[in-house]
Design an enzyme around this catalytic site. Structure first.
Site, mmCIF file in Angstrom:
data_model
loop_
_atom_site.group_PDB
_atom_site.id
_atom_site.type_symbol
_atom_site.label_atom_id
_atom_site.label_comp_id
_atom_site.label_asym_id
_atom_site.label_seq_id
_atom_site.Cartn_x
_atom_site.Cartn_y
_atom_site.Cartn_z
ATOM 1 N N GLY A 9 -13.436 -22.160 -23.691
ATOM 2 C CA GLY A 9 -12.705 -20.920 -23.896
ATOM 3 C C GLY A 9 -12.562 -20.209 -22.567
ATOM 4 O O GLY A 9 -12.436 -20.837 -21.522
ATOM 5 N N CYS A 10 -12.615 -18.905 -22.586
ATOM 6 C CA CYS A 10 -12.508 -18.115 -21.363
ATOM 7 C C CYS A 10 -13.641 -18.484 -20.412
ATOM 8 O O CYS A 10 -14.807 -18.502 -20.798
ATOM 9 C CB CYS A 10 -12.565 -16.631 -21.706
ATOM 10 S SG CYS A 10 -12.525 -15.562 -20.253
ATOM 11 N N PHE A 11 -13.317 -18.746 -19.156
ATOM 12 C CA PHE A 11 -14.359 -19.191 -18.219
ATOM 13 C C PHE A 11 -15.345 -18.097 -17.861
ATOM 14 O O PHE A 11 -16.442 -18.375 -17.394
ATOM 15 C CB PHE A 11 -13.795 -19.847 -16.966
ATOM 16 C CG PHE A 11 -12.561 -19.269 -16.335
ATOM 17 C CD1 PHE A 11 -12.361 -17.911 -16.175
ATOM 18 C CD2 PHE A 11 -11.587 -20.126 -15.859
ATOM 19 C CE1 PHE A 11 -11.226 -17.410 -15.568
ATOM 20 C CE2 PHE A 11 -10.440 -19.641 -15.235
ATOM 21 C CZ PHE A 11 -10.265 -18.276 -15.100
ATOM 22 N N TRP A 12 -15.039 -16.835 -18.089
ATOM 23 C CA TRP A 12 -15.934 -15.742 -17.719
ATOM 24 C C TRP A 12 -17.263 -15.809 -18.468
ATOM 25 O O TRP A 12 -18.312 -15.479 -17.909
ATOM 26 C CB TRP A 12 -15.292 -14.392 -17.965
ATOM 27 C CG TRP A 12 -14.039 -14.127 -17.183
ATOM 28 C CD1 TRP A 12 -13.632 -14.736 -16.031
ATOM 29 C CD2 TRP A 12 -13.036 -13.173 -17.500
ATOM 30 N NE1 TRP A 12 -12.430 -14.224 -15.613
ATOM 31 C CE2 TRP A 12 -12.038 -13.260 -16.505
ATOM 32 C CE3 TRP A 12 -12.886 -12.263 -18.534
ATOM 33 C CZ2 TRP A 12 -10.910 -12.454 -16.514
ATOM 34 C CZ3 TRP A 12 -11.751 -11.460 -18.550
ATOM 35 C CH2 TRP A 12 -10.790 -11.559 -17.537
#
Length: 173
Positions: A9-12
């Site tokens: 998903g979002c890399f953050w």
């Protein structure tokens, strides 16, 4: 040192977890798995490039094993959700493991099989050959640390980081 390329998903979110994990030397956010030669955040978010938001996690296998790194991967996102993590929807947010060679592909397949015991639904994490990895823009590197009071960080990343700290206390800094 060993490097794994993973998308959750979002890399953050995953970046914040791995950056606080003992034995992890570096975490680089980027894009891979697509068909364009020079992706950027906006083109990847459009869903038209085929790339996933991904991480390259480099760690010292004398300090932490790839089994722990992969276990953290599977428990830090929903690997049963196809092309979606929470409100982030599209193939750019897919759960994927990008392998460098046949040995790594087999290790990833075994990790999926092991992780399946934790989930009632089938894991949909894809195994894909690692092509070119494109480093994301500077703003996405160490995003959580520099933006802790950002709404996304407070409401999405913080709970995942807290869960990782509980589940992997011995590995977290």
């Amino acid at each position: 040192m060993q490097t794994l390329t993973l998308a959750a998903g979002c890399f953050w979110c995953l970046e914040a977890i791995y950056r606080q994990t003992r034995g992890v030397d570096s975490v680089i956010s980027g894009y891979t798995g697509g068909h364009t030669s020079d992706p950027d955040y906006y083109s990847v978010c459009s869903g038209t490039t085929g790339h996933a938001e991904a991480l390259q996690v480099t760690f010292d296998e004398d300090v932490i094993s790839d089994d722990v790194i992969l276990s953290m991967f599977f428990t830090s996102h929903d690997p049963t959700s196809l092309n979606r993590q929470g409100n982030d929807v599209g193939t750019q947010y897919r759960s994927a493991m990008f392998y460098r060679d046949e040995d790594e592909r087999q290790r990833f397949a075994a990790a999926i099989e092991d992780a399946q015991e934790l989930y009632a639904e089938p894991i949909v994490t894809t195994l894909e050959p690692l092509g070119e990895f494109h480093v994301a823009e500077d703003i996405h590197q160490d995003f959580y640390q520099r933006n802790r009071f950002n709404g996304y960080c407070m409401f999405i990343v913080d709970p995942k980081l807290a869960a990782a700290r509980r589940a992997y206390a011995e590995w977290m800094q």
